[in-house]
Design a protein around this motif. Structure first.
Motif, short mmCIF file in Angstrom:
data_model
loop_
_atom_site.label_atom_id
_atom_site.label_comp_id
_atom_site.label_asym_id
_atom_site.label_seq_id
_atom_site.Cartn_x
_atom_site.Cartn_y
_atom_site.Cartn_z
N MET A 1 -14.01 -15.37 -48.78
CA MET A 1 -14.23 -16.45 -49.74
C MET A 1 -15.73 -16.56 -49.99
N ASN A 2 -16.10 -16.85 -51.24
CA ASN A 2 -17.49 -16.97 -51.65
C ASN A 2 -17.74 -18.27 -52.41
N LEU A 3 -18.96 -18.73 -52.31
CA LEU A 3 -19.46 -19.85 -53.11
C LEU A 3 -20.81 -19.41 -53.64
N VAL A 4 -20.96 -19.42 -54.97
CA VAL A 4 -22.21 -18.98 -55.60
C VAL A 4 -23.01 -20.21 -56.02
N ASP A 5 -24.23 -20.28 -55.54
CA ASP A 5 -25.11 -21.41 -55.83
C ASP A 5 -25.41 -21.50 -57.33
N SER A 6 -25.71 -22.70 -57.77
CA SER A 6 -25.98 -22.96 -59.19
C SER A 6 -27.06 -22.04 -59.75
N SER A 7 -28.11 -21.79 -58.99
CA SER A 7 -29.20 -20.95 -59.49
C SER A 7 -28.71 -19.53 -59.79
N CYS A 8 -27.77 -19.04 -59.01
CA CYS A 8 -27.22 -17.70 -59.24
C CYS A 8 -26.32 -17.69 -60.48
N TRP A 9 -25.54 -18.75 -60.65
CA TRP A 9 -24.73 -18.87 -61.87
C TRP A 9 -25.64 -18.82 -63.10
N LEU A 10 -26.75 -19.53 -63.05
CA LEU A 10 -27.66 -19.58 -64.19
C LEU A 10 -28.24 -18.20 -64.48
N GLU A 11 -28.57 -17.46 -63.45
CA GLU A 11 -29.05 -16.08 -63.64
C GLU A 11 -27.96 -15.23 -64.28
N TYR A 12 -26.73 -15.40 -63.80
CA TYR A 12 -25.59 -14.65 -64.32
C TYR A 12 -25.37 -14.95 -65.80
N PHE A 13 -25.38 -16.22 -66.16
CA PHE A 13 -25.17 -16.59 -67.56
C PHE A 13 -26.31 -16.11 -68.45
N ALA A 14 -27.51 -16.06 -67.91
CA ALA A 14 -28.66 -15.59 -68.69
C ALA A 14 -28.71 -14.07 -68.78
N GLY A 15 -27.92 -13.39 -67.96
CA GLY A 15 -27.89 -11.93 -67.99
C GLY A 15 -29.16 -11.28 -67.48
#
Length: 124
Positions: A1-15
């Motif tokens: 199981m994983n939990l991705v921190d908000s900062s990583c989500w933002l990097e992902y969405f920004a590509g």
């Protein structure tokens, strides 16, 4: 199981180049949990930088995983973790949520560096 921190989500969405590090965990939605506080943080940031449609699209993608609300046990565990590791409230709730679910926390936030159960990726 994983939990991705908000900062990583933002990097992902920004590509960004860093997003490649988190893509595996983010795209494996069957093994991914998302704390409600991360929905707040990501929605707020995307909304402030783009528009409401983009922010809602980001949240829709995050909600493909299992969203976890803060429970009394998570709140109390977060308070203890905040004091132990000198973490801000949101970070301690995210860590407590990961621990309660037995998830690995993926982050680039230096506040988590060296904490058990955390995969820390420096921003540089």
């Amino acid at each position: 199981m994983n939990l991705v921190d908000s900062s990583c989500w933002l990097e992902y969405f920004a590509g960004t180049q860093l997003s490649e590090k988190y893509a595996r965990a983010i795209e494996d939605t069957e093994n991914l949990i998302v704390p409600t506080i991360s929905l707040y943080e990501v929605f707020k940031r995307v909304l402030s930088q783009t528009n409401e449609d983009s922010a809602l699209q980001a949240i829709a993608q995050m909600q493909q995983a299992r969203v976890v609300s803060a429970t009394p046990s998570i709140a109390l565990a977060a308070a203890v973790l905040s004091l132990q590791h000198k973490l801000p409230m949101a970070d301690s709730i995210i860590l407590a949520t990961a621990r309660e679910a037995g998830a690995t926390l993926w982050t680039q936030d230096e506040d988590f560096k060296g904490i058990d159960g955390v995969k820390y990726f420096p921003k540089s």
